[in-house]
Scaffold this motif. Structure first.
Motif, PDB file in Angstrom:
ATOM      1  N   ASN A  46       0.800  -1.223   0.000  1.00 47.94           N
ATOM      2  CA  ASN A  46       0.000   0.000   0.000  1.00 47.94           C
ATOM      3  C   ASN A  46       0.837   1.279   0.000  1.00 47.94           C
ATOM      4  O   ASN A  46       0.282   2.359   0.115  1.00 47.94           O
ATOM      5  N   TYR A  47       2.162   1.169  -0.077  1.00 48.82           N
ATOM      6  CA  TYR A  47       2.981   2.342   0.205  1.00 48.82           C
ATOM      7  C   TYR A  47       2.830   3.477  -0.798  1.00 48.82           C
ATOM      8  O   TYR A  47       3.192   4.612  -0.496  1.00 48.82           O
ATOM      9  N   LEU A  48       2.279   3.210  -1.969  1.00 55.89           N
ATOM     10  CA  LEU A  48       2.050   4.320  -2.894  1.00 55.89           C
ATOM     11  C   LEU A  48       0.882   5.195  -2.441  1.00 55.89           C
ATOM     12  O   LEU A  48       0.620   6.240  -3.035  1.00 55.89           O
ATOM     13  N   HIS A  49       0.166   4.756  -1.396  1.00 58.14           N
ATOM     14  CA  HIS A  49      -0.785   5.640  -0.722  1.00 58.14           C
ATOM     15  C   HIS A  49      -0.054   6.784  -0.040  1.00 58.14           C
ATOM     16  O   HIS A  49      -0.585   7.876   0.123  1.00 58.14           O
ATOM     17  N   GLY A  50       1.131   6.503   0.449  1.00 58.59           N
ATOM     18  CA  GLY A  50       1.817   7.405   1.364  1.00 58.59           C
ATOM     19  C   GLY A  50       2.369   8.637   0.685  1.00 58.59           C
ATOM     20  O   GLY A  50       2.725   8.629  -0.494  1.00 58.59           O
ATOM     21  N   GLY A  51       2.453   9.713   1.457  1.00 63.16           N
ATOM     22  CA  GLY A  51       3.138  10.899   0.974  1.00 63.16           C
ATOM     23  C   GLY A  51       2.277  11.975   0.385  1.00 63.16           C
ATOM     24  O   GLY A  51       2.769  13.074   0.101  1.00 63.16           O
ATOM     25  N   TYR A  52       0.971  11.665   0.116  1.00 65.17           N
ATOM     26  CA  TYR A  52       0.090  12.715  -0.406  1.00 65.17           C
ATOM     27  C   TYR A  52       0.723  13.252  -1.689  1.00 65.17           C
ATOM     28  O   TYR A  52       1.185  12.458  -2.522  1.00 65.17           O
ATOM     29  N   VAL A  53       0.777  14.561  -1.929  1.00 65.56           N
ATOM     30  CA  VAL A  53       1.364  15.116  -3.148  1.00 65.56           C
ATOM     31  C   VAL A  53       2.815  15.561  -2.925  1.00 65.56           C
ATOM     32  O   VAL A  53       3.414  16.201  -3.784  1.00 65.56           O
ATOM     33  N   MET A  54       3.362  15.180  -1.776  1.00 61.32           N
ATOM     34  CA  MET A  54       4.713  15.604  -1.427  1.00 61.32           C
ATOM     35  C   MET A  54       5.775  14.759  -2.140  1.00 61.32           C
ATOM     36  O   MET A  54       5.495  13.639  -2.582  1.00 61.32           O
ATOM     37  N   PRO A  55       6.994  15.264  -2.220  1.00 64.62           N
ATOM     38  CA  PRO A  55       8.108  14.472  -2.773  1.00 64.62           C
ATOM     39  C   PRO A  55       8.584  13.443  -1.758  1.00 64.62           C
ATOM     40  O   PRO A  55       9.723  13.467  -1.291  1.00 64.62           O
ATOM     41  N   HIS A  56       7.684  12.541  -1.410  1.00 64.83           N
ATOM     42  CA  HIS A  56       7.953  11.487  -0.435  1.00 64.83           C
ATOM     43  C   HIS A  56       8.436  10.260  -1.199  1.00 64.83           C
ATOM     44  O   HIS A  56       7.661   9.622  -1.902  1.00 64.83           O
ATOM     45  N   LEU A  57       9.711   9.941  -1.074  1.00 64.62           N
ATOM     46  CA  LEU A  57      10.321   8.903  -1.908  1.00 64.62           C
ATOM     47  C   LEU A  57      10.993   7.820  -1.066  1.00 64.62           C
ATOM     48  O   LEU A  57      11.653   8.113  -0.067  1.00 64.62           O
ATOM     49  N   SER A  58      10.808   6.596  -1.509  1.00 66.26           N
ATOM     50  CA  SER A  58      11.535   5.461  -0.930  1.00 66.26           C
ATOM     51  C   SER A  58      11.981   4.571  -2.089  1.00 66.26           C
ATOM     52  O   SER A  58      11.854   3.355  -2.045  1.00 66.26           O
ATOM     53  N   THR A  59      12.474   5.219  -3.130  1.00 58.89           N
ATOM     54  CA  THR A  59      12.714   4.558  -4.412  1.00 58.89           C
ATOM     55  C   THR A  59      13.566   3.307  -4.275  1.00 58.89           C
ATOM     56  O   THR A  59      13.176   2.218  -4.702  1.00 58.89           O
ATOM     57  N   ARG A  60      14.729   3.446  -3.680  1.00 58.52           N
ATOM     58  CA  ARG A  60      15.649   2.306  -3.614  1.00 58.52           C
ATOM     59  C   ARG A  60      15.167   1.232  -2.647  1.00 58.52           C
ATOM     60  O   ARG A  60      15.251   0.038  -2.958  1.00 58.52           O
ATOM     61  N   GLN A  61      14.667   1.622  -1.495  1.00 56.82           N
ATOM     62  CA  GLN A  61      14.229   0.624  -0.520  1.00 56.82           C
ATOM     63  C   GLN A  61      13.015  -0.146  -1.031  1.00 56.82           C
ATOM     64  O   GLN A  61      12.945  -1.370  -0.921  1.00 56.82           O
ATOM     65  N   ALA A  62      12.066   0.561  -1.606  1.00 59.23           N
ATOM     66  CA  ALA A  62      10.886  -0.105  -2.159  1.00 59.23           C
ATOM     67  C   ALA A  62      11.280  -1.019  -3.312  1.00 59.23           C
ATOM     68  O   ALA A  62      10.777  -2.140  -3.441  1.00 59.23           O
ATOM     69  N   GLY A  63      12.205  -0.557  -4.149  1.00 62.84           N
ATOM     70  CA  GLY A  63      12.664  -1.386  -5.253  1.00 62.84           C
ATOM     71  C   GLY A  63      13.418  -2.608  -4.782  1.00 62.84           C
ATOM     72  O   GLY A  63      13.269  -3.705  -5.328  1.00 62.84           O
ATOM     73  N   GLU A  64      14.212  -2.445  -3.730  1.00 62.59           N
ATOM     74  CA  GLU A  64      14.973  -3.574  -3.186  1.00 62.59           C
ATOM     75  C   GLU A  64      14.044  -4.655  -2.648  1.00 62.59           C
ATOM     76  O   GLU A  64      14.272  -5.851  -2.869  1.00 62.59           O
ATOM     77  N   PHE A  65      12.970  -4.234  -1.956  1.00 67.43           N
ATOM     78  CA  PHE A  65      12.081  -5.261  -1.422  1.00 67.43           C
ATOM     79  C   PHE A  65      11.286  -5.934  -2.542  1.00 67.43           C
ATOM     80  O   PHE A  65      11.008  -7.139  -2.475  1.00 67.43           O
ATOM     81  N   PHE A  66      10.942  -5.179  -3.564  1.00 65.22           N
ATOM     82  CA  PHE A  66      10.253  -5.771  -4.714  1.00 65.22           C
ATOM     83  C   PHE A  66      11.098  -6.897  -5.304  1.00 65.22           C
ATOM     84  O   PHE A  66      10.608  -7.991  -5.593  1.00 65.22           O
ATOM     85  N   GLN A  67      12.392  -6.624  -5.458  1.00 66.42           N
ATOM     86  CA  GLN A  67      13.291  -7.640  -6.003  1.00 66.42           C
ATOM     87  C   GLN A  67      13.490  -8.796  -5.025  1.00 66.42           C
ATOM     88  O   GLN A  67      13.574  -9.951  -5.443  1.00 66.42           O
ATOM     89  N   PHE A  68      13.552  -8.494  -3.741  1.00 68.15           N
ATOM     90  CA  PHE A  68      13.669  -9.537  -2.732  1.00 68.15           C
ATOM     91  C   PHE A  68      12.476 -10.489  -2.814  1.00 68.15           C
ATOM     92  O   PHE A  68      12.629 -11.715  -2.786  1.00 68.15           O
ATOM     93  N   ALA A  69      11.272  -9.916  -2.909  1.00 68.82           N
ATOM     94  CA  ALA A  69      10.068 -10.742  -2.989  1.00 68.82           C
ATOM     95  C   ALA A  69      10.091 -11.609  -4.247  1.00 68.82           C
ATOM     96  O   ALA A  69       9.744 -12.802  -4.205  1.00 68.82           O
ATOM     97  N   TYR A  70      10.536 -11.034  -5.357  1.00 66.23           N
ATOM     98  CA  TYR A  70      10.588 -11.798  -6.602  1.00 66.23           C
ATOM     99  C   TYR A  70      11.546 -12.983  -6.482  1.00 66.23           C
ATOM    100  O   TYR A  70      11.250 -14.089  -6.948  1.00 66.23           O
ATOM    101  N   LYS A  71      12.678 -12.752  -5.850  1.00 65.82           N
ATOM    102  CA  LYS A  71      13.677 -13.806  -5.711  1.00 65.82           C
ATOM    103  C   LYS A  71      13.265 -14.875  -4.699  1.00 65.82           C
ATOM    104  O   LYS A  71      13.899 -15.927  -4.630  1.00 65.82           O
ATOM    105  N   HIS A  72      12.220 -14.593  -3.930  1.00 64.20           N
ATOM    106  CA  HIS A  72      11.786 -15.557  -2.908  1.00 64.20           C
ATOM    107  C   HIS A  72      10.316 -15.916  -3.081  1.00 64.20           C
ATOM    108  O   HIS A  72       9.540 -15.936  -2.131  1.00 64.20           O
ATOM    109  N   GLY A  73       9.947 -16.169  -4.330  1.00 66.43           N
ATOM    110  CA  GLY A  73       8.668 -16.806  -4.571  1.00 66.43           C
ATOM    111  C   GLY A  73       7.520 -15.950  -5.068  1.00 66.43           C
ATOM    112  O   GLY A  73       6.426 -16.468  -5.296  1.00 66.43           O
ATOM    113  N   MET A  74       7.708 -14.646  -5.244  1.00 62.31           N
ATOM    114  CA  MET A  74       6.616 -13.806  -5.713  1.00 62.31           C
ATOM    115  C   MET A  74       6.203 -14.183  -7.130  1.00 62.31           C
ATOM    116  O   MET A  74       7.027 -14.183  -8.038  1.00 62.31           O
TER     117      MET A  74
END
Length: 249
Positions: A46-74
């Motif tokens: 749900n994290y793309l809910h977060g931040g409203y219209v602000m420059p609220h970014l977690s680009t690398r951390q969110a991307g890292e977990f996406f790849q982690f999930a893919y490598k472990h069964g996603m």
């Protein structure tokens, strides 16, 4: 015979990225625990809910977990809340679209692709978004799904440095005969100004409510008028999801 969608949830930082290293490791262990149970897993954050219209970014951390999930069964993913705040969250949205096609892409290479679109301003634009990513990791306030605390998380002072970086980017972009580079920086500048005005509006309220004091009420009305006027001037540019923002405002 069980299919489950993994939805990170909890309190404050556990809900959305960015989160501290301990919470991030805890989240990975939760994924692994379910994965080892033998169920078929998809990822539905749900994290793309977060931040409203602000420059609220977690680009690398969110991307890292996406790849982690893919490598472990996603086996797939379902992103909730695909708000089009393109001018403040461009790199993060772009990265997710690219990883959605190929989760094994190198994150830095994908970000290089995004910044390359700004031509001679690429390095300044990178500095701009990295400024916000670093700030997002330590800023005050909640996840801003409810934007009442926007002005606390993004006080006026944090926009000054950001504006300076984009001014430098614009100067570099204008060195190119290709006008689209300058136009793309202007797009980012519009997103920054929209964020500043939105934070100012929330700061004019009384914890999200209409101020009772007559002077503060007038200030709130002016802040809202300025925000609406800016939106009217820029709504054709698609810098933000104005419909979603208006519903919260």
């Amino acid at each position: 015979g069980v299919y489950g969608e993994f939805v990170p949830w909890g309190q404050n930082e556990i809900v959305y990225f960015p989160m501290n290293p301990d919470a991030f490791e805890w989240l990975k262990q939760q994924w692994l625990g379910w994965s080892r149970s033998g169920i078929t897993m998809a990822y539905r954050p749900n994290y793309l809910h977060g931040g409203y219209v602000m420059p609220h970014l977690s680009t690398r951390q969110a991307g890292e977990f996406f790849q982690f999930a893919y490598k472990h069964g996603m086996i797939g993913f379902d992103q909730d809340a695909l708000y089009g705040h393109w001018a403040t969250k461009g790199p993060m949205l772009y990265l997710h679209m690219r990883l959605g096609v190929n989760p094994l892409l190198d994150i830095e290479t994908v970000l290089d692709e995004y910044y390359e679109a700004f031509g001679p301003a690429r390095n300044c634009v990178r500095e701009y978004f990295e400024y916000w990513e670093a700030y997002s990791a330590k800023r005050p306030g909640g996840n801003l799904y409810n934007p009442i605390d926007t002005h606390v998380a993004y006080p006026p002072r944090v926009f000054v440095k950001a504006r300076e970086i984009l001014d430098a980017a614009q100067a570099q972009a204008k060195q190119s005969p290709r006008s689209e580079y300058a136009q793309r920086v202007e797009f980012l500048q519009a997103g920054l100004e929209h964020a500043r005005l939105a934070a100012r509006f929330w700061g004019s309220l009384n914890m999200g409510n209409v101020p009772i004091d007559a002077k503060k009420l007038q200030q709130a009305r002016q802040a809202l008028a300025d925000l609406v006027a800016f939106i009217r001037q820029t709504e054709h540019l698609y810098i933000a999801d104005f419909i979603n923002a208006a519903a919260r405002e």
